[in-house]
Design a protein around this motif. Structure first.
Motif, PDB file in Angstrom:
ATOM      1  N   ALA A 167      12.184  -3.111   0.246  1.00  0.00           N
ATOM      2  CA  ALA A 167      10.730  -2.964   0.140  1.00  0.00           C
ATOM      3  C   ALA A 167      10.225  -2.200   1.362  1.00  0.00           C
ATOM      4  O   ALA A 167      10.669  -2.447   2.493  1.00  0.00           O
ATOM      5  CB  ALA A 167      10.056  -4.337   0.051  1.00  0.00           C
ATOM      6  N   PHE A 168       9.301  -1.262   1.116  1.00  0.00           N
ATOM      7  CA  PHE A 168       8.794  -0.413   2.193  1.00  0.00           C
ATOM      8  C   PHE A 168       7.274  -0.340   2.130  1.00  0.00           C
ATOM      9  O   PHE A 168       6.691  -0.295   1.040  1.00  0.00           O
ATOM     10  CB  PHE A 168       9.370   1.005   2.074  1.00  0.00           C
ATOM     11  N   LYS A 169       6.672  -0.290   3.301  1.00  0.00           N
ATOM     12  CA  LYS A 169       5.238  -0.051   3.436  1.00  0.00           C
ATOM     13  C   LYS A 169       5.054   1.104   4.411  1.00  0.00           C
ATOM     14  O   LYS A 169       5.649   1.121   5.495  1.00  0.00           O
ATOM     15  CB  LYS A 169       4.510  -1.295   3.951  1.00  0.00           C
ATOM     16  N   LEU A 170       4.242   2.068   4.013  1.00  0.00           N
ATOM     17  CA  LEU A 170       4.027   3.261   4.834  1.00  0.00           C
ATOM     18  C   LEU A 170       2.593   3.723   4.660  1.00  0.00           C
ATOM     19  O   LEU A 170       2.124   3.883   3.525  1.00  0.00           O
ATOM     20  CB  LEU A 170       4.995   4.378   4.420  1.00  0.00           C
ATOM     21  N   ASP A 171       1.889   3.921   5.762  1.00  0.00           N
ATOM     22  CA  ASP A 171       0.491   4.371   5.740  1.00  0.00           C
ATOM     23  C   ASP A 171       0.408   5.804   6.240  1.00  0.00           C
ATOM     24  O   ASP A 171       0.926   6.133   7.318  1.00  0.00           O
ATOM     25  CB  ASP A 171      -0.381   3.466   6.614  1.00  0.00           C
TER      26      ASP A 171
END
Length: 748
Positions: A167-171
């Motif tokens: 799982a990845f989160k990138l802004d």
């Protein structure tokens, strides 16, 4: 060899080292800007025993594009693999879930050409070691920030298969006014693009092409028979062919059906598995991917019932009209283009600034010994080739750092322009005889050595070597026929391609020097030196001053008018004190004037560092000229074409001499300007005088890395008609005529 010649070679060796150091100092801003401007934007690695995976972005902020390019990067342990979009007989590709993401639309993976894995009779396709899967994500609102929330399920296999997830989160922030001067490219942009280049080509006019596909049967065995054409022209041979079908059947590895190596068209048989007795492949739709060395193509085809005459004709077609690019042309043909491009560069307008150096070098060689003439011109040729090697090394370093590269981009750097302006001013003062420096072996800089040796008339090899290097640096703003194709191939290729092509460019530019070195008596055909040389030197000195003023004009675009004036004033005061030093006979005043002259040149050197660059403007730099140019907005071209408009695109720069020649001799002439004034013609101009990532990306999308760049788009040419670097009236008018809608369509 005589002791003098040994001494000359020793001086030449030291001068090469000095010039490399000087050029490194000049190019330092070029090499450091990409590293500073580009920013790392990635997630932490998610580590497993068999693989590590992370999400990276090619952009650090939203821009003018409606698409965001991401990359799913896998580092796989030895003997482990993940799967392609069509896994084959087993496995499944990575699955992406974007639930929870904000300002994220449709997304699709750009699949690089895979490897085939054959084990226990099973055929699978995938990737091993290191792979980045490029992902293009639609951005519904490019004025808003992007929040990526990505869940990835993938299968990784070796002797066993293990499902895994990450799982990845990138802004990605929106572009703000404070970020207007920073490139939106991240440090990962170049790495992602390397794998984008491995994605199979699609569309029309492919460099290699499947021209025939039909089934054959022998007993209970069924095979697909394929013809692949264009191989010899592309300089490749087929490594693998993969067939995808909606039917629940399998396809084996291709087997060559002929033995003609190097032929333009080759025949292959592909075993078919799992086909029922009542099934037929005729009229079935399939996707065929052909991998041939670094080249891969993808075609959607319909299987024929059998060979057709038209298919046979297509397999024997000539590829002479194929588009000229790195994949469709052998490196040897591109090498020939590089050689011709370098040779033609000798007669391009941007060589005029170095005419004085060449003229004086030839004149001074008039009464020299044959051996000295030969060694001098060989040294000049060596200087030219060495300069091209240094430029190639700088471009490779920028490319590896993730920055934008292009032909002549050093003229976008204020420090380079400032140093070149100072050197030209010193050359002019030396031409006028205002100073002479003795003791070249004790000089601390290569520039002083050049001035000293120029005044001495080329009595040392170092003089000729440095002349060749300096001529190359000032010749690079120009593009020429063949040169653009060769440079585009090199910069889009590997580091070897860049070194190979730039070496041939240097040899091409050095051919006139090599010709005199082969036949030194050509120099003896020149007039004998005399008083007339003083007049020539004075005139050529003014030519160098004119070139310095031209560079100051370019510098004003980079650092503002005030900064360019400060550089000019510093040079002016330095020249005045050099003149005063020449007039003075006493030691103390001469020392004082020398110190003041050095201060003036130092003011010129450091003035750009204290200048404030002008605010970026979206308006064309030629908006007030005779032509009605609009701001560069390539994303609007499809809509303009749909509205029946014809768009003429011009990418130019103040430092591009060829661009200015095209403008004066072709684009602004009465006949062409009258056509441009028609209501259905839109003129769109991009100014690349200063670094601009959007323009660099636009040029790269057409395989161009230098300017001039001109193209015409219209209803009859939606993909654009690319024009030569050197324009002619007929070329421009014919391209517009071809791109415009036909009379029948125009009247509807």
């Amino acid at each position: 060899m005589t002791p003098t010649e040994f001494k000359d070679i020793d001086v030449l060796r030291h001068l090469i080292a000095r010039f490399v150091f000087l050029l490194a100092a000049i190019c330092a801003p070029v090499l450091t800007v990409p590293a500073v401007a580009a920013t790392d934007l990635s997630t932490p690695w998610t580590d497993e025993d068999f693989a590590s995976v992370r999400l990276i972005s090619a952009q650090t902020q939203t821009g003018t594009s409606d698409t965001l390019r991401l990359g799913l990067e896998f580092e796989l342990q030895p003997d482990w693999k993940i799967y392609w979009r069509s896994a084959g007989d087993a496995g499944f590709p990575p699955q992406l879930d974007w639930t929870g993401s904000q300002n994220v639309g449709d997304a699709h993976i750009l699949w690089p050409a895979p490897h085939r894995f054959s084990i226990f009779g099973l055929e699978t396709f995938g990737y091993k070691d290191h792979i980045i899967l490029p992902i293009d994500v639609a951005v519904p609102d490019r004025t808003q920030a992007i929040a990526v929330n990505l869940n990835v399920d993938y299968l990784v296999c070796s002797d066993i298969c293990i499902p895994a997830s990450a799982a990845f989160k990138l802004d990605i922030p929106t572009r703000t006014a404070s970020m207007s001067g920073v490139s939106k490219a991240s440090t990962h942009a170049h790495e992602i693009e390397k794998f984008v280049s491995q994605v199979p080509l699609t569309g029309n006019n492919l460099p290699i092409e499947v021209t025939s596909i039909y089934p054959t049967a022998k007993g209970e065995e069924t095979r697909l028979h394929l013809s692949v054409a264009g191989l010899s022209n592309a300089g490749v041979s087929v490594d693998d062919i993969m067939v995808e079908s909606p039917l629940r059947i399998g396809f084996g590895a291709p087997v060559s059906a002929d033995a003609i190596d190097g032929a333009d068209s080759r025949e292959f048989n592909i075993p078919v598995f799992g086909l029922n007795a009542d099934q037929t492949l005729a009229s079935e739709k399939v996707t065929v991917t052909v991998v041939a060395g670094p080249l891969a193509v993808e075609q959607n085809l319909v299987i024929s019932a059998g060979p057709t005459p038209s298919a046979q004709n297509m397999s024997n077609r000539s590829n002479a009209a194929a588009p000229l690019d790195g994949s469709g042309t052998t490196i040897w043909l591109i090498g020939l283009f590089a050689l011709l491009g370098g040779l033609i560069l000798n007669v391009m307008p941007c060589v005029l600034p170095v005419l004085s150096i060449k003229v004086m070098s030839a004149i001074n060689a008039r009464d020299s010994e044959i051996s000295r003439v030969r060694s001098g011109f060989l040294a000049s040729a060596a200087g030219i080739v060495t300069s091209f090697w240094l430029i190639a090394a700088a471009l490779i370093a920028i490319k590896l750092a993730g920055g934008s590269i292009g032909w002549g981009i050093q003229f976008q750097q204020p420090l380079f322009l400032t140093v070149m302006t100072i050197v030209l001013a010193l050359f002019a003062l030396n031409m006028w005889g205002l100073f002479e420096i003795n003791g070249s072996d004790n000089l601390g800089t290569a520039a002083n050595d050049v001035i000293n040796q120029q005044e001495k008339g080329g009595s040392h090899l170092s003089s000729h070597f440095m002349t060749g290097m300096f001529a190359t640096l000032l010749a690079t703003p120009c593009s020429a026929p063949f040169l653009g194709t060769a440079v585009g191939f090199a910069l889009a290729g590997s580091s070897f391609d860049i070194i190979w092509i730039f070496t041939l460019l240097g040899i091409g530019l050095a051919i006139p020097y090599l010709a005199i070195a082969i036949q030194p008596r050509l120099a003896h055909a020149l007039p004998k030196p005399g008083r007339w040389m003083n007049v020539v030197k004075a005139v050529l000195g003014f030519a160098l001053v004119g070139t310095a003023i031209w560079l100051l004009g370019i510098l004003s675009v980079q650092i503002g008018l005030g900064g360019a004036i400060a550089v000019g004033v510093g040079l002016g005061f330095g020249a005045i004190f050099v003149w005063a030093r020449k007039r003075s006979q006493n030691l103390r005043p001469r020392f004082t004037f020398t110190a003041l002259a050095v201060c003036g040149f130092l003011v010129a050197l450091f003035a750009p560092g204290f200048s404030r660059p002008p605010a970026p403007s979206t308006a064309s730099h030629a908006a007030n000229g005779p032509l009605n140019w609009q701001a560069f907005a390539p994303e609007t071209i499809p809509a303009l074409i749909a509205d029946g408009k014809t768009v003429f695109v011009d990418v130019t720069a103040e430092w591009c001499v060829s661009c200015q020649v095209n403008k004066k001799l072709v684009l602004e002439t009465a006949e062409v300007a009258e056509t441009f004034a028609d209501d259905d013609i839109i003129l769109m101009q991009a100014d690349w005088t200063r670094p601009d990532q959007q323009i660099a990306d636009y040029l790269a999308s057409y395989g161009r890395y230098g300017i001039p760049f001109n193209a015409v788009f219209g209803p009859n040419a939606p993909d654009g008609v690319l024009l030569s670097e050197l324009l002619s009236k007929d070329m421009v008018l014919d391209a517009i005529k071809d791109a415009r809608p036909t009379a029948g369509l125009a009247s509807n």
